[in-house]
Scaffold this motif. Structure first.
Motif, PDB file in Angstrom:
ATOM      1  N   SER A 289       0.705  -1.250   0.035  1.00 23.49           N
ATOM      2  CA  SER A 289      -0.065   0.127  -0.166  1.00 23.49           C
ATOM      3  C   SER A 289       0.887   1.171   0.131  1.00 23.49           C
ATOM      4  O   SER A 289       0.357   2.453  -0.085  1.00 23.49           O
ATOM      5  N   GLY A 290       2.077   1.195   0.034  1.00 19.37           N
ATOM      6  CA  GLY A 290       3.092   2.299   0.133  1.00 19.37           C
ATOM      7  C   GLY A 290       4.019   2.343   0.932  1.00 19.37           C
ATOM      8  O   GLY A 290       4.893   1.592   0.796  1.00 19.37           O
ATOM      9  N   GLY A 291       4.840   2.433   1.661  1.00 22.23           N
ATOM     10  CA  GLY A 291       5.504   2.317   2.748  1.00 22.23           C
ATOM     11  C   GLY A 291       7.108   1.476   2.447  1.00 22.23           C
ATOM     12  O   GLY A 291       6.706   0.611   1.480  1.00 22.23           O
ATOM     13  N   GLU A 292       7.922   1.719   2.880  1.00 17.37           N
ATOM     14  CA  GLU A 292       9.170   0.929   2.705  1.00 17.37           C
ATOM     15  C   GLU A 292      10.057   0.897   3.807  1.00 17.37           C
ATOM     16  O   GLU A 292      10.123   1.897   4.595  1.00 17.37           O
ATOM     17  N   LEU A 293      11.012  -0.142   3.892  1.00 19.00           N
ATOM     18  CA  LEU A 293      12.115  -0.114   5.132  1.00 19.00           C
ATOM     19  C   LEU A 293      13.216  -0.572   4.340  1.00 19.00           C
ATOM     20  O   LEU A 293      13.071  -1.768   3.608  1.00 19.00           O
ATOM     21  N   ARG A 294      14.113  -0.119   4.479  1.00 17.32           N
ATOM     22  CA  ARG A 294      15.656  -0.453   3.957  1.00 17.32           C
ATOM     23  C   ARG A 294      16.796  -0.563   5.259  1.00 17.32           C
ATOM     24  O   ARG A 294      16.859   0.468   5.843  1.00 17.32           O
ATOM     25  N   ALA A 295      17.131  -1.538   5.463  1.00 17.41           N
ATOM     26  CA  ALA A 295      18.122  -1.938   6.360  1.00 17.41           C
ATOM     27  C   ALA A 295      19.658  -2.037   5.464  1.00 17.41           C
ATOM     28  O   ALA A 295      19.636  -3.100   4.681  1.00 17.41           O
ATOM     29  N   THR A 296      20.519  -1.452   5.952  1.00 19.77           N
ATOM     30  CA  THR A 296      21.922  -1.620   5.653  1.00 19.77           C
ATOM     31  C   THR A 296      22.839  -1.879   6.472  1.00 19.77           C
ATOM     32  O   THR A 296      23.106  -1.173   7.407  1.00 19.77           O
ATOM     33  N   ILE A 297      23.786  -2.938   6.188  1.00 15.95           N
ATOM     34  CA  ILE A 297      24.660  -3.300   7.118  1.00 15.95           C
ATOM     35  C   ILE A 297      26.183  -2.772   6.334  1.00 15.95           C
ATOM     36  O   ILE A 297      26.535  -3.237   5.379  1.00 15.95           O
ATOM     37  N   ASP A 298      26.561  -1.863   7.035  1.00 19.88           N
ATOM     38  CA  ASP A 298      28.089  -1.270   6.264  1.00 19.88           C
ATOM     39  C   ASP A 298      28.988  -2.059   6.872  1.00 19.88           C
ATOM     40  O   ASP A 298      30.068  -2.364   6.382  1.00 19.88           O
ATOM     41  N   SER A 299      28.968  -2.737   8.237  1.00 23.48           N
ATOM     42  CA  SER A 299      29.884  -3.444   8.757  1.00 23.48           C
ATOM     43  C   SER A 299      29.675  -4.223  10.177  1.00 23.48           C
ATOM     44  O   SER A 299      29.287  -3.453  10.918  1.00 23.48           O
ATOM     45  N   ILE A 300      29.467  -5.486  10.125  1.00 27.74           N
ATOM     46  CA  ILE A 300      29.465  -6.257  11.319  1.00 27.74           C
ATOM     47  C   ILE A 300      30.677  -7.197  11.584  1.00 27.74           C
ATOM     48  O   ILE A 300      31.023  -8.016  10.675  1.00 27.74           O
ATOM     49  N   PRO A 301      31.687  -6.744  12.214  1.00 29.28           N
ATOM     50  CA  PRO A 301      32.962  -7.398  12.530  1.00 29.28           C
ATOM     51  C   PRO A 301      32.426  -8.924  12.999  1.00 29.28           C
ATOM     52  O   PRO A 301      31.842  -9.007  14.022  1.00 29.28           O
ATOM     53  N   LEU A 302      33.077 -10.158  12.460  1.00 27.52           N
ATOM     54  CA  LEU A 302      32.647 -11.307  12.837  1.00 27.52           C
ATOM     55  C   LEU A 302      33.727 -12.253  12.391  1.00 27.52           C
ATOM     56  O   LEU A 302      34.417 -12.295  11.328  1.00 27.52           O
TER      57      LEU A 302
END
Length: 266
Positions: free
Chosen positions: A206-219
């Motif tokens: 219906s419209g709306g958005e979520l963007r998740a960005t992982i720039d860096s997770i040390p592992l």
């Protein structure tokens, strides 16, 4: 020559492997005609009393004289119904292959599609109340083009994963007044240089958005340890995490089934 191996462990797991082989020019060539595994779930509440996996079509494995191993496309099928399913219409299919030469590895696996609500039948012996079952109770839909990749060395592997979902539903059934429909959803992530990077997009129909960005997770991930393991572990422990979430007309509390809790977001 022919080979046939089978075993039953503790009346819980049954395995079978059959095929033919030959030894041309100092290398071992195996044709894998049958791969079959059965995991028995004895719990009274078990949805599937038997988790069965078997191959479709032969696969080929070559072991060279230097010890290198190559597996050419093994196709596995996991039926999800209690009743007979001759056409395997409900089954989850997996294709995999790869090579291992000394410390160098290259492998891949793909799953054409599966339904999120079938997770309790895909993964055996899930306990009631587990996070996976809780997730599939409120999120339904089909995931397609799931792909895993592995390359590099055993001491410093590089990993990748990606998947797409054209439609997903969040809620308790179609009659849920708060039901939310998603479209155009995707996830991708890589692990290189001891860091996870990637992103995820959830788009509300219906419209709306979520963007998740992982720039860096040390592992620290290592399939075998080399002389740099201790120093690399110490360096990873000192590095910081960086990730971003951007949302437009998106209820942020809906992100919790999809996104792990970040210690730092900016």
């Amino acid at each position: 020559m022919t080979y046939a191996l089978s075993t039953i462990y503790n009346e819980l797991l049954a395995l079978e492997l059959r095929g033919t082989g030959r030894l041309p020019s100092g290398r071992l060539e195996l044709t894998i005609d049958t791969v079959r595994g059965t995991l028995f779930d004895r719990r009274p509440e078990a949805d599937l009393p038997e988790y069965r996996v078997f191959n479709q079509g032969p696969a080929r494995m070559v072991v060279s004289h230097d010890g290198a191993v190559a597996l050419d496309t093994l196709r596995l099928v996991h039926p999800l119904l209690r009743t007979p399913d001759p056409l395997l219409a409900s089954a989850v299919r997996v294709q995999l292959g790869g090579t291992l030469s000394g410390d160098s590895v290259r492998a891949w696996a793909t799953v054409p599609s599966f339904r999120i609500e079938d997770l309790h039948r895909i993964f055996p012996l899930l306990k009631s109340g587990s996070n996976t079952l809780a997730f599939s109770d409120v999120v339904q839909g089909t995931v397609r083009d799931l792909a895993f990749g592995l390359r590099g060395t055993l001491a410093r592997p590089e990993l990748s994963v990606s998947a797409v979902s054209d439609t997903m539903r969040y809620g308790h059934g179609l009659e849920d007044a708060n039901l939310i429909l998603f479209d155009s959803n995707a996830i991708h992530a890589t692990y290189t240089d001891r860091r996870i990077r990637g992103g995820m997009v959830l788009h509300v129909a219906s419209g709306g958005e979520l963007r998740a960005t992982i720039d860096s997770i040390p592992l620290m991930i290592a399939l075998s340890r080399d002389e740099h393991y201790a120093a690399d572990s110490a360096r990873v422990a000192r590095q910081s995490l960086a990730a971003r979430i951007e949302a437009t007309r998106f209820p942020i509390d809906l992100a919790t089934p999809f996104i792990p809790i970040f210690r730092e977001m900016h």
